[in-house]
Scaffold this motif. Structure first.
Motif, short mmCIF file in Angstrom:
data_model
loop_
_atom_site.label_atom_id
_atom_site.label_comp_id
_atom_site.label_asym_id
_atom_site.label_seq_id
_atom_site.Cartn_x
_atom_site.Cartn_y
_atom_site.Cartn_z
N ARG A 164 38.65 -0.20 6.48
CA ARG A 164 38.36 0.01 7.66
C ARG A 164 38.08 -1.25 8.50
O ARG A 164 38.40 -1.37 9.64
N LEU A 165 37.39 -2.03 7.79
CA LEU A 165 37.02 -3.38 8.42
C LEU A 165 38.28 -3.88 8.99
O LEU A 165 38.34 -4.73 9.88
N HIS A 166 39.43 -3.90 8.10
CA HIS A 166 40.68 -4.66 8.23
C HIS A 166 41.67 -3.80 8.83
O HIS A 166 42.81 -4.28 9.14
N GLN A 213 33.41 11.11 9.56
CA GLN A 213 32.25 10.79 10.45
C GLN A 213 31.15 9.60 9.80
O GLN A 213 29.82 9.66 9.66
N PRO A 214 31.80 8.55 9.63
CA PRO A 214 31.04 7.34 9.32
C PRO A 214 29.98 7.14 10.74
O PRO A 214 30.33 7.37 11.75
N ALA A 215 28.84 6.53 10.02
CA ALA A 215 27.61 6.23 11.08
C ALA A 215 27.88 4.81 11.71
O ALA A 215 26.83 4.01 11.22
N CYS A 216 28.94 4.71 12.20
CA CYS A 216 29.22 3.43 12.78
C CYS A 216 28.20 2.74 13.70
O CYS A 216 27.84 1.32 13.70
N GLU A 217 27.41 3.49 14.46
CA GLU A 217 26.27 3.03 15.39
C GLU A 217 25.29 2.51 14.61
O GLU A 217 24.58 1.73 15.27
N ILE A 218 25.09 2.60 13.24
CA ILE A 218 24.01 1.94 12.63
C ILE A 218 24.71 0.94 11.50
O ILE A 218 24.02 0.21 10.64
N CYS A 219 25.82 0.66 11.67
CA CYS A 219 26.36 0.01 10.53
C CYS A 219 26.33 -1.54 10.86
O CYS A 219 26.54 -2.03 11.84
N PRO A 220 25.77 -2.39 9.98
CA PRO A 220 25.60 -3.97 10.19
C PRO A 220 26.76 -4.75 10.31
O PRO A 220 26.67 -5.71 10.62
N ALA A 227 38.92 -0.89 12.64
CA ALA A 227 38.93 0.35 12.86
C ALA A 227 37.99 0.88 13.84
O ALA A 227 38.57 1.97 14.47
N ARG A 228 36.67 0.60 13.76
CA ARG A 228 35.89 1.24 14.81
C ARG A 228 36.29 0.56 16.25
O ARG A 228 36.14 1.44 17.05
N GLU A 229 36.77 -0.63 16.34
CA GLU A 229 37.10 -0.90 17.84
C GLU A 229 38.62 -0.20 18.22
O GLU A 229 38.40 0.14 19.09
FE1 SF4 Z 1 32.78 1.69 8.39
FE2 SF4 Z 1 31.90 2.04 10.98
FE3 SF4 Z 1 31.07 0.36 9.61
FE4 SF4 Z 1 33.50 0.22 10.26
S1 SF4 Z 1 31.66 0.14 11.75
S2 SF4 Z 1 32.64 -0.50 8.22
S3 SF4 Z 1 34.00 2.29 9.95
S4 SF4 Z 1 30.56 2.26 9.35
#
Ligand code: SF4
Length: 373
Positions: A164-166, A213-220, A227-229
């Motif tokens: 996802r990061l890439h 449904q990854p919790a991207c809003e709290i992801c460091p 992928a989030r972008e």
């Molecule tokens: Fe995973 Fe979202 Fe974090 Fe990307 S921002 S690494 S999709 S949790």
């Protein structure tokens, strides 16, 4: 996790420049320190406990694996204790966890550590890799977490986070993809604290970067995530289309002697579910009824000619690559004089059901028999 683990050290040289930076590593470390689950092998890190936890938790959720970990640490507080135990005892404690070759290999490896290394656990990745049942994932995990060796782990959680990061578009099971993911994992590794970093990436995958449904809003790592972008998180990791899972009907016989004891036999240690005990029986062939298959299979496996009377249970069970429906027949009492079986076998009374390790579907049948009295 075993299916998705790969070696990383040789792939590191292929690493392309990455958008993950020292600041990303530091943010991940801070998040882990604040949010990590308090698990027993983390609170009191002991290399033997870390080894046990890594073997028990492969392909098993933490909440399912935790009682097994506690049980194993209590029964085998040291590697010596496990090495001295009989395999049957270890399998009995493992019963229900599945993937029984992991258990047999753990026992075998414990014996090697005691007999060849004086009971001292190895520290290097390479030495861990030489032990039975230890693949690249487990060798990286133990050597980094217990001994600070700079090897990145790559399991299912790590693959999800990195792809996802890439925003990685290739099918992850292909070997070129695996090499790429290994290289990313190794280049992202915090070599000053490799154990903490490895645990942090896996924990992020388990708690935040969820399959759905990854919790991207709290992801460091949100600021570094392609992928989030693009809003395409759930597209990754890209997998091959799943093949349908085969299903088999299995017929087994509950065969009793004149004292009402039940016949069981032990599976070959090299077979799937090796070393476990089971009722005689096998696959229902095309054109056969389950009762006919029961009669034939029991005769082929044990030499005893039995008459299936009633179907006492129909049990469904799913293994990793196939599903079964088990048809269990109460058979007419037999004369044991026909018995002709080379595998270890036993006639057991109800009080002894707990003394043997059985596959889960067989254990369900034993529970039904116990209830029947
Ligand atoms: Fe995973 Fe979202 Fe974090 Fe990307 S921002 S690494 S999709 S949790």
């Amino acid at each position: 996790m075993k299916n998705t683990s790969h070696t990383v050290s040789q792939a590191a040289s292929q690493t392309a420049p990455t958008h993950l930076t020292d600041a990303s590593r530091a943010r991940l470390a801070r998040w882990f320190d604040a949010n990590r689950r308090h698990l027993p092998w983390r609170e009191h890190p002991d290399p033997w406990h870390i080894w046990l936890s890594e073997v028990i938790l492969q392909q098993t959720r933490v909440d399912q694996g935790l009682p097994y970990f506690e049980r194993f640490v209590t029964h085998f507080p040291t590697v010596h204790a496990m090495a001295e135990a009989h395999l049957d005892e270890v399998l009995r404690l493992w019963e229900g966890l599945g993937y029984y070759s992991r258990c047999r290999n753990l026992h075998k490896a414990a014996r090697i550590v005691v007999s060849e290394l004086n009971g001292v656990l190895p520290q290097t990745y390479e030495r861990w890799l030489s032990l039975p049942g230890i693949g690249p994932y487990t060798a990286s995990a133990i050597s980094s977490i217990a001994f600070g060796q700079p090897h990145a782990v790559v399991d299912g959680n790590v693959i999800r986070v990195l792809t996802r990061l890439h925003a990685f578009e290739s099918i992850v099971s292909e070997s070129s993809s695996r090499r790429q993911i290994n290289a990313w994992a190794q280049s992202f590794l915090d070599t000053a604290q490799p154990g903490r970093h490895n645990e942090a990436v896996m924990e992020l995958g388990a708690l935040v970067c969820l399959p759905r449904q990854p919790a991207c809003e709290i992801c460091p790592l949100q600021e570094s995530c392609l992928a989030r972008e693009a809003g395409t998180q759930e597209r990754f990791p890209v997998k091959k289309t799943k093949q349908p899972v085969p299903h088999y009907d299995i017929a087994i016989g509950v065969v009793r002697d004149a004292s009402s004891r039940i016949f069981i036999q032990q599976r070959d240690t090299d077979a799937m579910l090796g070393g476990l005990w089971e009722f005689p029986g096998g696959k229902v062939e095309e054109g056969e009824t389950p009762a006919e298959a029961c009669r034939r299979e029991v005769q082929e496996e044990t030499g005893m000619e039995v008459e299936p009377l009633t179907c006492i249970a129909t049990i469904k069970h799913a293994y990793s690559h196939f599903r079964i429906t088990l048809h269990a027949f109460e058979c007419a009492t037999v004369s044991t004089s026909d018995l002709n079986v080379s595998a270890p076998h036993a006639w057991i009374a109800r009080e002894s059901f707990a003394d043997y390790a059985f596959p889960r579907a067989n254990r369900k049948l034993l529970d039904i028999l116990s209830e029947q009295g």
